[in-house]
Structure formats: structure tokens, C-alpha cells
Design an enzyme around this catalytic site. Structure first.
Site, PDB file in Angstrom:
ATOM      1  N   SER A 124       0.880  -1.187  -0.046  1.00 55.55           N
ATOM      2  CA  SER A 124      -0.038  -0.044   0.110  1.00 55.55           C
ATOM      3  C   SER A 124       1.025   1.102   0.008  1.00 55.55           C
ATOM      4  CB  SER A 124      -0.942  -0.035   1.083  1.00 55.55           C
ATOM      5  OG  SER A 124      -1.656  -1.247   1.427  1.00 55.55           O
TER       6      SER A 124
HETATM    7  N1  SAM Z   1      -0.958  -4.147   3.857  1.00 56.52           N
HETATM    8  C1  SAM Z   1      -0.369  -4.554   2.749  1.00 56.52           C
HETATM    9  C2  SAM Z   1       1.127  -4.124   2.556  1.00 56.52           C
HETATM   10  O1  SAM Z   1       1.613  -3.569   3.504  1.00 56.52           O
HETATM   11  O2  SAM Z   1       1.986  -4.801   1.931  1.00 56.52           O
HETATM   12  C3  SAM Z   1      -0.896  -4.412   1.442  1.00 56.52           C
HETATM   13  C4  SAM Z   1      -2.018  -5.480   1.074  1.00 56.52           C
HETATM   14  S1  SAM Z   1      -2.555  -5.555  -0.310  1.00 56.52           S
HETATM   15  C5  SAM Z   1      -3.025  -3.833  -0.868  1.00 56.52           C
HETATM   16  C6  SAM Z   1      -4.041  -6.491  -0.030  1.00 56.52           C
HETATM   17  C7  SAM Z   1      -3.636  -7.907   0.274  1.00 56.52           C
HETATM   18  O3  SAM Z   1      -4.889  -8.427   0.612  1.00 56.52           O
HETATM   19  C8  SAM Z   1      -3.244  -8.666  -0.809  1.00 56.52           C
HETATM   20  O4  SAM Z   1      -2.033  -9.151  -0.427  1.00 56.52           O
HETATM   21  C9  SAM Z   1      -4.383  -9.694  -0.996  1.00 56.52           C
HETATM   22  O5  SAM Z   1      -3.808 -11.156  -1.436  1.00 56.52           O
HETATM   23  C10 SAM Z   1      -4.747  -9.869   0.341  1.00 56.52           C
HETATM   24  N2  SAM Z   1      -6.232 -10.534   0.407  1.00 56.52           N
HETATM   25  C11 SAM Z   1      -7.272 -10.087  -0.256  1.00 56.52           C
HETATM   26  N3  SAM Z   1      -8.476 -10.644   0.145  1.00 56.52           N
HETATM   27  C12 SAM Z   1      -7.828 -11.444   1.289  1.00 56.52           C
HETATM   28  C13 SAM Z   1      -8.553 -12.395   2.371  1.00 56.52           C
HETATM   29  N4  SAM Z   1      -9.999 -12.614   2.352  1.00 56.52           N
HETATM   30  N5  SAM Z   1      -7.899 -12.306   3.110  1.00 56.52           N
HETATM   31  C14 SAM Z   1      -6.789 -12.320   3.507  1.00 56.52           C
HETATM   32  N6  SAM Z   1      -6.037 -11.647   2.586  1.00 56.52           N
HETATM   33  C15 SAM Z   1      -6.642 -11.160   1.595  1.00 56.52           C
END
Ligand code: SAM
Length: 204
Positions: free
Chosen positions: A52
Site C-alpha cells: 500500500s
Molecule cells: N498491507 C499490505 C502491505 O503493507 O503490503 C498491502 C496489502 S495489499 C493492498 C492487499 C492484500 O490483501 C493482498 O495481498 C491480497 O492477497 C490480500 N487479500 C485479499 N483478500 C483477502 C482475504 N480474504 N484474506 C486475506 N488476505 C486477503
């Protein structure tokens, strides 16, 4: 990054600003992205996902209003960066990622950066982590199609849930405080996150 992208906008919580200054963001991206690690942008990580934008990480952390003794859940581990920032701000951090390869890489990077006390789980974060609930705060780093009721129910009284809610094209970062009357909602900034995929998220 801290002075221009965070303090220079509207991030005022000194603990959040210090946490953002402390975590080495370049250790949470791949070799090719390293020189852009402190850009004012989300960056690609593997699995078609993103680390992010620093401002959104700070904004989410600030909205949780952490003081240091809390147990928090980070949904959507991605690179592990936000979990590391949360580890600077709270006592106990649980993080959950649905893509196993990303969770494993994040675990390695968290350990390498000195955040080995972060608990990394693999699974559907829309269902939370009932075995470790209740939480003082829950941060969701992916876009939910509607208010995630199961996560809300894993909050302690007065606990805070921060989640982008909207369509896959654009969302608003919502902050909900758990209260006896139901969620007290504070609407926050417009944002754009990758979709939350799962039982209470978008379909795959
Ligand atoms: N906060 C993270 C970082 O600092 O790198 C960025 C996260 S990225 C924008 C969103 C993440 O949410 C992705 O890695 C995606 O695979 C995960 N994601 C999506 N749906 C999810 C779920 N139901 N449970 C867990 N993770 C999920």
C-alpha cells in the site's frame, strides 16, 4: 517520506509518524522496486498484489488510535509492511493473507527486519481469526464490497475497525467503533485498494 507525504498532509499522530520512520520499507519490496520504496505510491508485489501507499498505511494506523498495549489484526498481509508498522504501535499483531506464497515471503521479511513477534496466518481474512479474538483494532488493507460484520464482531467493546468499503473501482476508508448500539461509523477519505476476496468479500 514522513515529512512530505505524511506530516505534510494530515497525519498528526507522533507515534504513527515515528513508526513509519522506523520501518525499513525497502526491505518489504522486491529488488526491482527497491529504488522506488519511498515513492508516494502503492508498488507491485508478487501475486498481482500491491504494497500500500505509505500515506494509506499511516492513515489506517492513525485511525486505529493505538497507544501501545493493544492486540490488533491486520487483514491482507501482502508484503508484511503494514504489519511491521503495526508492530511498532501495538503489543500483539496478528496478520492474515489468503495467498500462501505472499504470506510466506512476508513472514521471512518480517523476521529479517526484526519483527519476528508478528503472527502470520494463511486463510480467508474476511472471517477474521476467531481463535485470537477479541481485538482492540482491525485493519483491512483490501476493498470490501460491504461492511464486514464478522470482523466487526471480533472487536472488543470500543474497538476500531478500519476498512475500505465500495466497488472494485473505488472505495471510502470507513472507521467503525464497536458500541452497544451497533457500529458507530466515521466516514473517511476516498481510496482505491485491490479487492478483498473471500466469503464476506468479492468472488475470486
Ligand atoms: N498491507 C499490505 C502491505 O503493507 O503490503 C498491502 C496489502 S495489499 C493492498 C492487499 C492484500 O490483501 C493482498 O495481498 C491480497 O492477497 C490480500 N487479500 C485479499 N483478500 C483477502 C482475504 N480474504 N484474506 C486475506 N488476505 C486477503
Amino acid at each position: 517520506m514522513v515529512e512530505t507525504q505524511l506530516r505534510g498532509r494530515d497525519i498528526v499522530d507522533e507515534r504513527v509518524l515515528s513508526a513509519m520512520a522506523a520501518v525499513p520499507r525497502e526491505q518489504f519490496v522486491g529488488e526491482r522496486e527497491r529504488r522506488r520504496a519511498y515513492d508516494d505510491a502503492a508498488l507491485p508485489i508478487s501475486g498481482g498484489q500491491t504494497i500500500s501507499q505509505p500515506y494509506m498505511v499511516a492513515r489506517i494506523c492513525e485511525a486505529l488510535r493505538l497507544t501501545g498495549g493493544e492486540r490488533v489484526l491486520d487483514v491482507g498481509t501482502g508484503s508484511g509492511y503494514q504489519a511491521a508498522v503495526l508492530a511498532e504501535l501495538a503489543a500483539e499483531v496478528y496478520t492474515i493473507e489468503r495467498i500462501p506464497e505472499l504470506a510466506e515471503l512476508a513472514r521471512e521479511r518480517l523476521v529479517a527486519a526484526g519483527y519476528d513477534r508478528v503472527h502470520v496466518h494463511i486463510g480467508d481474512g474476511t472471517l477474521g481469526l476467531p481463535e485470537h479474538a477479541p481485538f482492540d483494532g482491525i485493519a483491512v488493507a483490501a476493498a470490501a464490497p460491504g461492511f464486514p460484520q464478522t470482523l466487526y464482531e471480533q472487536l472488543k467493546p470500543r474497538g476500531r475497525l478500519v476498512v475500505p468499503v465500495g466497488s472494485a473501482r473505488g472505495q471510502r476508508l470507513e472507521v467503525a467503533v464497536r458500541s452497544p448500539e451497533g457500529p458507530a461509523l466515521i466516514h473517511s477519505v476516498p481510496c482505491r485498494f485491490v479487492p478483498l476476496v473471500g466469503a464476506e468479500g468479492f468472488d475470486q
